[in-house]
Motif scaffolding. Structure first.
Motif, PDB file in Angstrom:
ATOM      1  N   GLN A 117       0.438  -1.232   0.090  1.00  0.00           N
ATOM      2  CA  GLN A 117       0.113   0.035  -0.143  1.00  0.00           C
ATOM      3  C   GLN A 117       0.604   1.708   0.174  1.00  0.00           C
ATOM      4  N   GLN A 118       1.917   1.324   0.513  1.00  0.00           N
ATOM      5  CA  GLN A 118       2.637   3.009   0.898  1.00  0.00           C
ATOM      6  C   GLN A 118       3.429   3.039  -0.546  1.00  0.00           C
ATOM      7  N   THR A 119       3.406   1.392  -2.080  1.00  0.00           N
ATOM      8  CA  THR A 119       4.214   2.599  -3.229  1.00  0.00           C
ATOM      9  C   THR A 119       2.965   3.423  -3.878  1.00  0.00           C
ATOM     10  N   PHE A 120       1.802   3.444  -3.384  1.00  0.00           N
ATOM     11  CA  PHE A 120       0.850   3.747  -3.614  1.00  0.00           C
ATOM     12  C   PHE A 120       0.468   5.334  -3.005  1.00  0.00           C
ATOM     13  N   ILE A 121       1.685   5.517  -2.359  1.00  0.00           N
ATOM     14  CA  ILE A 121       0.720   6.578  -1.651  1.00  0.00           C
ATOM     15  C   ILE A 121       1.144   7.612  -2.637  1.00  0.00           C
ATOM     16  N   ASP A 122       1.282   7.669  -3.661  1.00  0.00           N
ATOM     17  CA  ASP A 122       1.475   9.141  -4.164  1.00  0.00           C
ATOM     18  C   ASP A 122       0.786   9.017  -6.160  1.00  0.00           C
ATOM     19  N   PHE A 123       0.177   7.858  -5.745  1.00  0.00           N
ATOM     20  CA  PHE A 123      -0.776   8.220  -6.746  1.00  0.00           C
ATOM     21  C   PHE A 123      -2.280   9.082  -6.394  1.00  0.00           C
ATOM     22  N   ARG A 124      -2.599   9.708  -8.287  1.00  0.00           N
ATOM     23  CA  ARG A 124      -3.120  10.923  -8.483  1.00  0.00           C
ATOM     24  C   ARG A 124      -4.542  10.057  -8.768  1.00  0.00           C
ATOM     25  N   ASN A 125      -6.020  10.770  -8.144  1.00  0.00           N
ATOM     26  CA  ASN A 125      -7.007  10.692  -8.876  1.00  0.00           C
ATOM     27  C   ASN A 125      -7.256   9.471  -8.443  1.00  0.00           C
ATOM     28  N   ASN A 126      -6.830   8.541  -7.843  1.00  0.00           N
ATOM     29  CA  ASN A 126      -7.509   7.125  -7.132  1.00  0.00           C
ATOM     30  C   ASN A 126      -7.869   6.688  -5.562  1.00  0.00           C
ATOM     31  N   GLN A 127      -8.640   6.215  -5.357  1.00  0.00           N
ATOM     32  CA  GLN A 127      -8.232   5.028  -4.176  1.00  0.00           C
ATOM     33  C   GLN A 127      -8.055   3.519  -4.784  1.00  0.00           C
TER      34      GLN A 127
END
Length: 400
Positions: free
Chosen positions: A337-347
């Motif tokens: 989950q930590q690898t998605f911390i800076d993903f935009r526009n999505n949960q």
């Protein structure tokens, strides 16, 4: 208090409109057309006449609402002649489609849905000279087709597709799928497609195919204006026979789904995606075997997102499976989950299952809200949620 009876004609137009909007347009026109001038005026509003649906979806198939000659004759002889110039979209079942289409002229018809067709009904309809040289050729820009699976073969699907591409020369959007979810209908090329299997006008295609080769055939120049492709594939395996490896600069929206697990993610899927540098919308629904590390946010950024500078919408459900040989480092759900911390526009939701008896690890990552058609290998770690579009689910436990 004296008893009073209020009839339909006693209600104001605004109330009648509210009531009629809750009903099927087919039922409204059949029940009220010709009752009186006032009702005629209300039900001939574009809300009720621009899109006529003569088909109903039951639990696993489509049925024709025109179930007898009396209903067919009333529509063809009385109702359609009075509203034909207002109709823009027709949804028809194979048994009555030719009668309805030939009943009147449809000067503003641009969208057509044809349900439960087979090779015989397609040939009968698409070879009709009046229809094929008229509204099919010049007017229809959007076509939805469901194919009846009964005794139909892959060859039949190609024949129907060839009919469509030959007859509908102004086609912009084509959706082709099965009449019943219980019976898959797949486009499958035993050999490269015929030269006639092409379109210079088609911009959007939604289709199911047998294997990744069929997808690559569709992207080898047969549809050179295509900007949107939604494709569902039965099997994805490594291929090295298809030579078309050029860029796909016109493709702006791509969706790829496959229920089967694949070993060819690195060798086939990523090279295909790397040809789509101008992509703006991407959807991936895949189950992938991996050797070393799970597919996580870092992988998606490095191998997909950073290679698509115009990408502004990315939906996905990727289940990566690996055999556990070394238990020194097994990433946790929190690590993924930590690898998605800076993903935009999505949960982004992720979770990891480790199955010691099967010596497997499985990592689920998906964007939410979900549009995934498949959800596989659900365990008691399943985090829950609403999945409106899922049509196939599989469960597993540690002994799987």
């Amino acid at each position: 208090m004296e008893y009073s009876c209020i009839g339909l004609n006693d209600l104001p137009d605004e109330i009648l409109m509210i009531i009629f909007k809750k009903l099927n347009n087919f039922d409204i026109l059949y029940s009220f057309q010709g009752v009186n001038q006032r009702l005629n005026k209300i039900i001939q509003d574009p809300i009720f006449t621009s899109h006529l649906n003569f088909v109903k979806w039951l639990s696993h198939n489509f049925i024709d609402l025109i179930c007898c000659d009396m209903i067919l004759n009333r529509f063809c002889l009385q109702i359609l002649p009075s509203i034909h110039h207002k109709i823009q979209w027709l949804d028809l079942e194979s048994s009555s489609m030719k009668y309805v289409l030939k009943a009147v002229d449809y000067p503003n018809l641009h969208t057509l849905g044809l349900y439960n067709i087979n090779e015989e009904s397609a040939r009968c309809l698409f070879t009709d000279k009046n229809l094929s040289s008229g509204i099919f050729k010049d007017q229809i820009t959007t076509l939805f087709v469901t194919i009846d699976h009964n005794n139909e073969t892959e060859l039949t699907i190609i024949i129907i597709c060839n009919y469509i591409l030959t007859v509908f020369t102004s086609l912009i959007c084509l959706t082709l799928y099965e009449s019943s979810y219980k019976h898959r209908v797949l486009l499958w090329f035993d050999d490269p497609p015929l030269p006639t299997f092409r379109s210079s006008t088609l911009l959007k295609l939604n289709i199911s195919v047998q294997c990744i080769e069929d997808c690559l055939y569709l992207l080898d120049g047969h549809f050179n204006q295509l900007h949107t492709l939604y494709i569902d594939i039965i099997d994805i395996y490594h291929q090295d026979e298809i030579q078309n490896q050029g860029d796909l600069p016109n493709l702006k929206c791509f969706s790829l789904s496959c229920e089967s697990k694949t070993l060819a993610y690195n060798t086939t899927i990523l090279p295909l995606l790397n040809r789509m540098s101008n992509l703006e919308e991407l959807s991936l629904y895949l189950a992938v075997y991996v050797n070393e590390t799970f597919i996580d946010g870092n992988h998606l950024k490095k191998n997909i997102i950073n290679r698509m500078p115009r990408l502004n919408q990315f939906r996905f459900y990727i289940r990566s499976i690996k055999f556990i040989r070394n238990q020194i480092y097994c990433p946790s759900t929190e690590d993924i989950q930590q690898t998605f911390i800076d993903f935009r526009n999505n949960q982004i939701i992720s979770y990891v299952d480790y199955l010691p008896e099967a010596r497997q690890g499985r990592c689920h990552i998906y964007s939410y809200p979900s549009f995934m058609p498949y959800y596989g290998d659900i365990t008691n770690h399943f985090p829950g949620g609403l999945f409106e579009y899922v049509r196939a689910v599989s469960l597993c436990d540690d002994s799987f």
